[in-house]
Enzyme design. Structure first.
Site, PDB file in Angstrom:
ATOM      1  N   SER A 138      32.736  72.529  34.621  1.00  0.00           N
ATOM      2  CA  SER A 138      31.687  71.694  35.194  1.00  0.00           C
ATOM      3  C   SER A 138      30.383  71.852  34.394  1.00  0.00           C
ATOM      4  CB  SER A 138      31.538  72.033  36.674  1.00  0.00           C
ATOM      5  OG  SER A 138      30.943  70.968  37.356  1.00  0.00           O
ATOM      6  N   ASP A 143      38.899  63.668  40.040  1.00  0.00           N
ATOM      7  CA  ASP A 143      37.536  64.063  39.705  1.00  0.00           C
ATOM      8  C   ASP A 143      36.724  62.816  39.365  1.00  0.00           C
ATOM      9  OD1 ASP A 143      35.198  65.098  38.736  1.00  0.00           O
ATOM     10  OD2 ASP A 143      36.150  66.552  37.391  1.00  0.00           O
ATOM     11  N   HIS A 198      38.281  68.258  41.296  1.00  0.00           N
ATOM     12  CA  HIS A 198      37.274  69.072  40.614  1.00  0.00           C
ATOM     13  C   HIS A 198      37.343  70.478  41.212  1.00  0.00           C
ATOM     14  CE1 HIS A 198      33.749  69.038  37.976  1.00  0.00           C
ATOM     15  NE2 HIS A 198      33.170  69.870  38.814  1.00  0.00           N
TER      16      HIS A 198
END
Ligand SMILES: *[C@@H]1O[C@H](CO)[C@@H](O)[C@H](O)[C@H]1NC(C)=O
Length: 337
Positions: A173, A274, A304
């Site tokens: 991320s 995601d 995610h």
């Protein structure tokens, strides 16, 4: 597309995991204010921390190393204690996720993840505790990350048993975003004792002004939504800039040509649930167009943060893929010592 590749209508998650992810998202949302501030005391109550493994546990020990106490810059160093091989271990410099605003190297989920990474590869892992937004904006996170690499270059004695000429930058991320920008800084810097040979880009956080199709379609999936990512970019990017700032939109209208940079081989992990996936694919495509070695791994049913949950089947596949990539990149440089 075979049966395993088919995407479900919604991610298959246990009720327990759904509950955990909802609680996590609730805490993140409840601590954020629309004026761009964050209730750090509140989030710290829910962000459980793990101490380092001062005594070896399952063939691993860890310790916290201070780089600069004036800005609370430190890293957690994970060292496997029973390395079977006679060769020295590769080094993974890891940047945690959390939208540049949340989590730390000693947050329990990240400590668990880095322990697993160090044991499964095996590798020495350096998990960087960089400064967070909104108190510290761009480019503090990149500065901190790069300063840790310079520290590693100069203080090699911390990394006994490790081969600093086989360093990987890794991040999930927001950490994947940091890994990219730090790789570009490394390209313009001469290291004597250290070499970055690869990037593990795990669902990296990139963005832009455009609303992509997955961002519009995937509303209500766990962890990521547009309201949250917009807030995170606002808290991170310089005042007055938009999401096409090159820190966010790395192959966008304002980004620089990186084809002349010495950019390492990169593997990009992307999940079908995601909302950020289109930005991640463009990152991969941008690397390829710039003449860089890049591989994209797509898991149709991954949300995610899937890599943090061993109960998800993609998690084990992911660790195997990471091991293959690290072995491939280190094997092709076996002569560099
Ligand atoms: C931002 O909003 C929060 C919650 O409404 C408030 O407590 C805080 O004082 C505000 N801060 C600023 C700088 O306006």
């Amino acid at each position: 597309m075979d049966q395993n590749q088919k995407q479900l209508a919604s991610p298959h998650l246990s009720w327990r995991l759904r509950l955990f992810l909802s609680a996590f998202s609730f805490a993140v949302d409840a601590s954020r204010h629309s004026n761009g501030t964050l209730n750090r005391r509140f989030i710290n109550l829910l962000d459980f921390k793990s101490p380092p493994l001062t005594k070896p546990h399952k063939n691993l020990k860890s310790s916290d190393v201070v780089v600069d106490s004036s800005r609370n810059l430190w890293f957690r160093l994970y060292t496997p204690t029973a390395s079977a091989s006679a060769t020295t271990l590769p080094v993974i410099v890891f940047f945690h996720g959390g939208g540049f605003a949340f989590m730390a190297s000693n947050s329990k989920p990240y400590d668990d993840f880095c322990q697993k990474l160090a044991r499964e590869l095996p590798a020495v892992v350096v998990s960087v505790n960089y400064r967070l937004t909104p108190d510290h904006r761009y480019p503090c996170q990149y500065d901190d990350a790069f300063d840790v690499l310079k520290f590693m270059e100069n203080d090699g004695h911390y990394f006994e048993g490790a081969n600093l000429k086989q360093c990987f930058l890794a991040g999930d991320s927001a950490g994947g975003n940091i890994a990219h920008h730090v790789a570009l800084r490394c390209s313009g810097h001469v290291f004597q004792n250290l070499k970055v040979v690869g990037i593990l880009s795990i669902q990296p956080f990139f963005g832009g002004e455009e609303r992509t199709e997955p961002e519009r379609r995937l509303v209500g999936v766990p962890v990521v939504n547009l309201e949250r990512t917009d807030w995170m970019w606002r808290a991170f990017l310089p005042e007055g800039s938009d999401r096409d700032h090159p820190a966010a939109n790395v192959f966008g209208p304002k980004s620089e040509d990186i084809s002349g940079s010495d950019y390492p081989a990169t593997i990009v992990f992307v999940g079908g649930f995601d909302p950020l996936q289109e930005w991640q694919k463009r990152y991969y495509e941008g690397l390829k167009k710039s003449g860089k070695e890049a591989e994209l791994v797509y898991y149709p049913n991954a949300i995610h943060t899937f890599y943090a949950f061993p109960e998800l089947e993609e998690c084990a596949v992911f660790f195997n893929k990471v091991r293959d990539f690290v072995q491939l990149q280190t094997a092709s440089r076996q002569n560099i010592k």
